[in-house]
Design a protein around this motif. Structure first.
Motif, short mmCIF file in Angstrom:
data_model
loop_
_atom_site.label_atom_id
_atom_site.label_comp_id
_atom_site.label_asym_id
_atom_site.label_seq_id
_atom_site.Cartn_x
_atom_site.Cartn_y
_atom_site.Cartn_z
N CYS A 462 10.98 -7.25 -9.59
CA CYS A 462 11.10 -8.48 -8.81
C CYS A 462 10.21 -8.41 -7.57
O CYS A 462 9.48 -7.43 -7.36
CB CYS A 462 12.56 -8.73 -8.41
N GLY A 463 10.27 -9.44 -6.74
CA GLY A 463 9.33 -9.58 -5.63
C GLY A 463 9.30 -8.42 -4.67
O GLY A 463 8.23 -7.89 -4.32
N SER A 464 10.49 -7.98 -4.19
CA SER A 464 10.51 -6.87 -3.24
C SER A 464 9.97 -5.60 -3.88
O SER A 464 9.30 -4.79 -3.22
CB SER A 464 11.92 -6.65 -2.71
N GLY A 465 10.24 -5.41 -5.17
CA GLY A 465 9.71 -4.25 -5.88
C GLY A 465 8.20 -4.29 -6.01
O GLY A 465 7.52 -3.26 -5.91
N ILE A 466 7.65 -5.48 -6.25
CA ILE A 466 6.20 -5.63 -6.36
C ILE A 466 5.52 -5.26 -5.05
O ILE A 466 4.51 -4.54 -5.02
CB ILE A 466 5.84 -7.08 -6.77
N VAL A 467 6.08 -5.76 -3.94
CA VAL A 467 5.53 -5.44 -2.62
C VAL A 467 5.56 -3.93 -2.40
O VAL A 467 4.56 -3.33 -1.97
CB VAL A 467 6.33 -6.16 -1.52
N GLU A 468 6.68 -3.29 -2.72
CA GLU A 468 6.81 -1.87 -2.43
C GLU A 468 5.92 -1.02 -3.33
O GLU A 468 5.29 -0.07 -2.85
CB GLU A 468 8.27 -1.43 -2.56
N VAL A 469 5.84 -1.33 -4.62
CA VAL A 469 5.05 -0.47 -5.50
C VAL A 469 3.57 -0.56 -5.16
O VAL A 469 2.85 0.45 -5.16
CB VAL A 469 5.30 -0.80 -6.99
N ILE A 470 3.07 -1.75 -4.82
CA ILE A 470 1.65 -1.86 -4.48
C ILE A 470 1.37 -1.19 -3.15
O ILE A 470 0.35 -0.50 -2.98
CB ILE A 470 1.20 -3.33 -4.50
N VAL A 525 -2.30 -6.71 -8.96
CA VAL A 525 -2.74 -6.40 -7.59
C VAL A 525 -3.49 -7.59 -7.01
O VAL A 525 -3.28 -7.98 -5.86
CB VAL A 525 -3.63 -5.14 -7.58
N ARG A 526 -4.33 -8.22 -7.82
CA ARG A 526 -5.10 -9.38 -7.34
C ARG A 526 -4.15 -10.53 -6.98
O ARG A 526 -4.36 -11.22 -5.97
CB ARG A 526 -6.09 -9.84 -8.41
N ALA A 527 -3.13 -10.75 -7.78
CA ALA A 527 -2.19 -11.84 -7.50
C ALA A 527 -1.49 -11.61 -6.16
O ALA A 527 -1.30 -12.55 -5.37
CB ALA A 527 -1.17 -11.98 -8.63
N ILE A 528 -1.08 -10.37 -5.91
CA ILE A 528 -0.42 -10.06 -4.64
C ILE A 528 -1.42 -10.14 -3.48
O ILE A 528 -1.08 -10.61 -2.39
CB ILE A 528 0.25 -8.68 -4.70
N GLN A 529 -2.65 -9.71 -3.70
CA GLN A 529 -3.67 -9.83 -2.65
C GLN A 529 -3.85 -11.29 -2.24
O GLN A 529 -3.92 -11.62 -1.06
CB GLN A 529 -5.01 -9.27 -3.14
N LEU A 530 -3.94 -12.17 -3.22
CA LEU A 530 -4.14 -13.60 -2.93
C LEU A 530 -2.94 -14.15 -2.16
O LEU A 530 -3.11 -14.93 -1.20
CB LEU A 530 -4.33 -14.38 -4.23
N ALA A 531 -1.73 -13.78 -2.57
CA ALA A 531 -0.53 -14.29 -1.91
C ALA A 531 -0.42 -13.76 -0.49
O ALA A 531 -0.16 -14.52 0.46
CB ALA A 531 0.71 -13.90 -2.72
N LYS A 532 -0.63 -12.48 -0.31
CA LYS A 532 -0.46 -11.90 1.03
C LYS A 532 -1.58 -12.33 1.95
O LYS A 532 -1.37 -12.51 3.16
CB LYS A 532 -0.34 -10.38 0.94
N ALA A 533 -2.77 -12.52 1.41
CA ALA A 533 -3.89 -12.99 2.25
C ALA A 533 -3.64 -14.39 2.76
O ALA A 533 -3.93 -14.72 3.91
CB ALA A 533 -5.20 -12.93 1.47
N ALA A 534 -3.06 -15.24 1.90
CA ALA A 534 -2.74 -16.61 2.33
C ALA A 534 -1.69 -16.59 3.43
O ALA A 534 -1.78 -17.34 4.41
CB ALA A 534 -2.25 -17.42 1.13
N LEU A 535 -0.70 -15.72 3.28
CA LEU A 535 0.36 -15.63 4.28
C LEU A 535 -0.19 -15.12 5.61
O LEU A 535 0.07 -15.69 6.68
CB LEU A 535 1.46 -14.71 3.77
N PHE A 567 8.35 -2.07 6.78
CA PHE A 567 7.29 -1.08 6.71
C PHE A 567 6.31 -1.43 5.60
O PHE A 567 5.08 -1.47 5.80
CB PHE A 567 7.89 0.31 6.46
N HIS A 568 6.81 -1.71 4.40
CA HIS A 568 5.92 -2.02 3.29
C HIS A 568 5.23 -3.37 3.48
O HIS A 568 4.09 -3.56 3.04
CB HIS A 568 6.71 -2.01 1.97
N ALA A 569 5.89 -4.29 4.16
CA ALA A 569 5.26 -5.57 4.45
C ALA A 569 4.03 -5.37 5.33
O ALA A 569 2.99 -6.01 5.12
CB ALA A 569 6.25 -6.51 5.14
N MET A 570 4.12 -4.46 6.30
CA MET A 570 2.97 -4.21 7.18
C MET A 570 1.90 -3.39 6.48
O MET A 570 0.71 -3.60 6.69
CB MET A 570 3.45 -3.53 8.46
N VAL A 571 2.31 -2.45 5.62
CA VAL A 571 1.32 -1.68 4.85
C VAL A 571 0.50 -2.62 3.97
O VAL A 571 -0.72 -2.49 3.85
CB VAL A 571 2.02 -0.61 3.99
#
Length: 682
Positions: A462-470, A525-535, A567-571
């Motif tokens: 799920c979402g929190s797991g995706i953030v943490e694993v990447i 990884v690309r999908a999360i990069q796009l999402a976090k970059a927009a945020l 912590f993982h959000a900032m990483v």
């Protein structure tokens, strides 16, 4: 050669091609879609009910037509007669695929139902009920002085409660004479906002209830409260059924554009879901729905418009015009909601075309407008709402993060439900992972983990797991700062697998059990990069407008945001660098704001005034948004300092900075130098 029919399941998003004649249940099982069935596909138990979504789905490139499922046969007809089956429902075990089709699996047909994580973190506020109860003794009718029962009731309220010039609903007038007779002319009435008599009961009646509702793009959460003392008696959540029309907001606008009557379909769907939620809440609290006298509702602009039955299409293109940005109060019955006939629904004000009533709720809950510190409040979801400011200024923006944080667009992704991986740690030396799943407090390397997860299985991430694993893979050096899964690491661990032109990291291999492996791919990884970059870009854009480089506090709100580890959000670079002890989860701040508005007329007046002071920044037309977006694609960021983060962990070396990327005008700015002038301009 003609391709086999494509079957797409919502809300899971899983899809696959199957031979014509395959039952929907068999297709679901092969894809690992969660559909309940006890009778083994004999059409007896009725637990495998599904609903076909009809129309053209541009996002998927298919048309889901009625004849793309086999006609209703004798098994379904008999079940419908004997046990009842809604007209729009089918039994997946006897419905056969005949063409491309979109299938919605309702919550009641799922074995492992959605966990809607929308808790409340209530701040102190002044209880100021909008609906109040008043017991009065009304003069009986007299032949010598003929006057209507309503007039005598109004006179009694004026005499005993100093309530003047009250209006009355027609439903109230209809119920008045029976109540007066039953109560021997002693009745209790509900008065809304000191203006309208909305309900009546014979004798003394002491309790009425209200419901605060957050209509999210993915989930809908409700909280039933006693309007007298503010206590929360029940909370519940459901999936937003509009998700079958599109996972993100623009997909739903597109559906409305391309399908005549599409807006009406989505309005009907969300209102039906709200009625189900109201019934669930009333049942939990042990009350009848006609005891519900007040609703307070928040939602983003498109959810707001669809709930109110307003065409959302103008919100799909510039200038993103709202039909109204003011608070709306209507009878709940006008929204087809089953409550007391006199119940009112209060919808909080919107701020702009992409910043809605949910953001107003966040502001009301977190109260940055009362703070001396500069606060950054981020409501993380399919569409992120961002608020920056303090008592001197408030800025707001919306950033299109997309559904990746919700598990969509991720190869092994899913929404938060039992069996989903939600926490991940990776050993930097061995590159071996350990993880936790929803439904168990044990980590995967602890004794008893296999037994604890045997019932649910390990179904995805799920979402929190995706953030943490990447984030963990980045810290371990498996993912480079530019977001590339480094193939050379395959020499150190068999978990890094060659996929042809890219590599993936295998988080959990279930080959022994016949279940698919759970891996992080380069596309993930690309999908999360796009999402976090927009945020990040949205937050950075607001900081530019405020002429500041740092913030005092960060609040992560929303069903997903509140589950993110700071912590993982900032990483990952979801948010600007800040002291970790000042990055906090805010829970479902939008829902909290709705609850405050439900229980306080003063809070309603407060937020209606505050939103008029908010300066809206439209990311779609801001040139610097793209620049910030590109820089934020790197982990944590290509050029921005990570001073606070570097104090608590060793970060991999960042890539070479682009020439000209560092802004010359960043000279230790801290506060908005034009704050006074800006206030004067307003």
């Amino acid at each position: 050669m003609t391709a086999e029919p494509l079957v797409i399941f919502t809300p899971s998003g899983r899809r696959g091609r199957f031979a014509e004649g395959t039952t929907v249940l068999d297709a679901a099982r092969k894809l690992g879609v969660d559909i309940d069935s006890v009778c083994g596909g004999r059409g007896i138990c009725g637990r495998c009910q599904i609903q076909q979504s009809i129309g053209e789905f541009a996002k998927h490139g298919i048309v889901s037509a009625p004849d793309h499922l086999s006609p209703i046969g004798s098994t379904e007809s008999e079940y419908r007669v004997e046990k009842g089956l809604a007209e729009d429902r089918r039994l997946s075990c006897v419905a056969h695929v005949r063409g491309d089709v979109v299938i919605d699996v309702p919550p009641e047909s799922q074995v492992y139902r959605q966990v809607v994580r929308k808790g409340l973190d209530i701040r102190d506020f002044h209880l100021d009920p909008v609906v109040r109860l008043h017991y009065v003794e009304v003069e009986p009718p007299r032949l010598a002085s003929p006057s209507g029962d309503l007039a005598r009731l109004q006179e009694a309220l004026e005499r005993e409660w100093d309530l003047h010039d009250l209006d009355a609903d027609l439903a109230l007038i209809r119920a008045l004479q029976p109540a007066l007779e039953a109560g021997k002319y002693g009745v209790t009435v509900a008065v809304h906002d000191r203006r309208t008599i909305t309900a009546v009961w014979p004798g003394l009646h002491e309790r009425i209830y209200g419901v605060a509702i957050d209509v999210g793009s993915t989930t809908i959460a409700g909280h039933l409260a006693d309007l007298g003392d503010g206590s929360i008696l029940a909370s519940a959540g459901v999936m937003n059924p509009q998700i079958r029309f599109g996972e993100d907001l623009m997909s739903r606008v597109s559906y409305a554009m391309m399908n005549p009557g599409g807006s009406g379909e989505m309005t009907t769907a969300v209102r039906s879901a709200l009625n189900g939620l109201l019934a669930q809440l009333a049942n939990k609290a042990g009350i009848k729905r006609d005891a519900i006298l007040e609703l307070a509702i928040v939602g983003n602009p498109i959810m707001h418009h669809l709930l109110l039955g307003i065409d959302p299409i103008p919100l799909g293109s510039a200038p993103f015009a709202l039909a109204t940005d003011r608070a709306v109060t209507v009878r709940a019955g006008e929204l087809d909601l089953v409550t007391n006939p006199g119940a009112r629904a209060y919808v909080l004000p919107c701020i702009a075309g992409h910043v809605g009533a949910d953001t107003a709720g966040v502001i009301l809950a977190e109260a940055p407008h009362r703070s001396t510190a500069v606060e950054l409040v981020v409501d993380v979801g399919t569409n992120a709402e961002i608020v920056l400011g303090n008592r001197d200024f408030l800025l707001a923006a919306s950033s299109p993060t997309g559904p990746a944080f919700e598990g969509a667009q991720i190869s092994s992704g899913q929404r938060a439900a039992p069996g989903a991986i939600e926490r991940v740690r990776i050993d930097r030396a061995t590159l071996e992972p350990r993880f936790r799943v929803i439904g168990s407090e044990l980590w995967s390397d602890e004794p008893g983990f296999a037994e604890a997860t045997a019932e649910t299985g390990i179904t995805g991430i799920c979402g929190s797991g995706i953030v943490e694993v990447i984030a963990e893979l980045f810290l371990a050096g498996v993912i480079t700062p530019d977001g590339i899964i480094d193939g050379s690491v395959a020499a150190r661990t068999p978990r890094v697998v060659d996929e042809g032109r890219t590599f993936s990291y295998v988080l959990h291999d279930q080959a022994e059990t016949g279940r698919p492996r759970i891996a992080v791919t380069q596309n993930d990884v690309r999908a999360i990069q796009l999402a976090k970059a927009a945020l990040y870009a949205g937050a950075r854009l607001l900081m530019d407008h405020a002429a500041i480089d740092t913030v005092d506090e960060v609040r992560l709100a929303g069903a997903f945001g509140s589950q993110i580890d700071p912590f993982h959000a900032m990483v990952l670079g979801l948010i600007p660098d800040a002291p970790l002890d000042r990055v906090k989860a805010a829970g479902n701040a939008a829902g909290t704001g709705a609850l405050i508005a439900l229980l306080s007329g003063a809070a309603r007046r407060e937020i209606e005034g505050v939103v008029r002071r908010v300066e809206k920044i439209e990311t779609a037309v801001e040139p610097r948004f793209q620049e910030h977006f590109v820089e934020a694609m790197a982990f944590p960021h290509r050029t921005a300092p990570s001073t606070h983060l570097a104090r608590v962990t060793e970060l991999p070396a960042r890539p070479a900075a682009h020439s000209g990327a560092t802004r010359a005008d960043r000279g230790g700015r801290r506060r908005r130098p034009v704050g006074v002038a800006a206030k004067e301009e307003r």
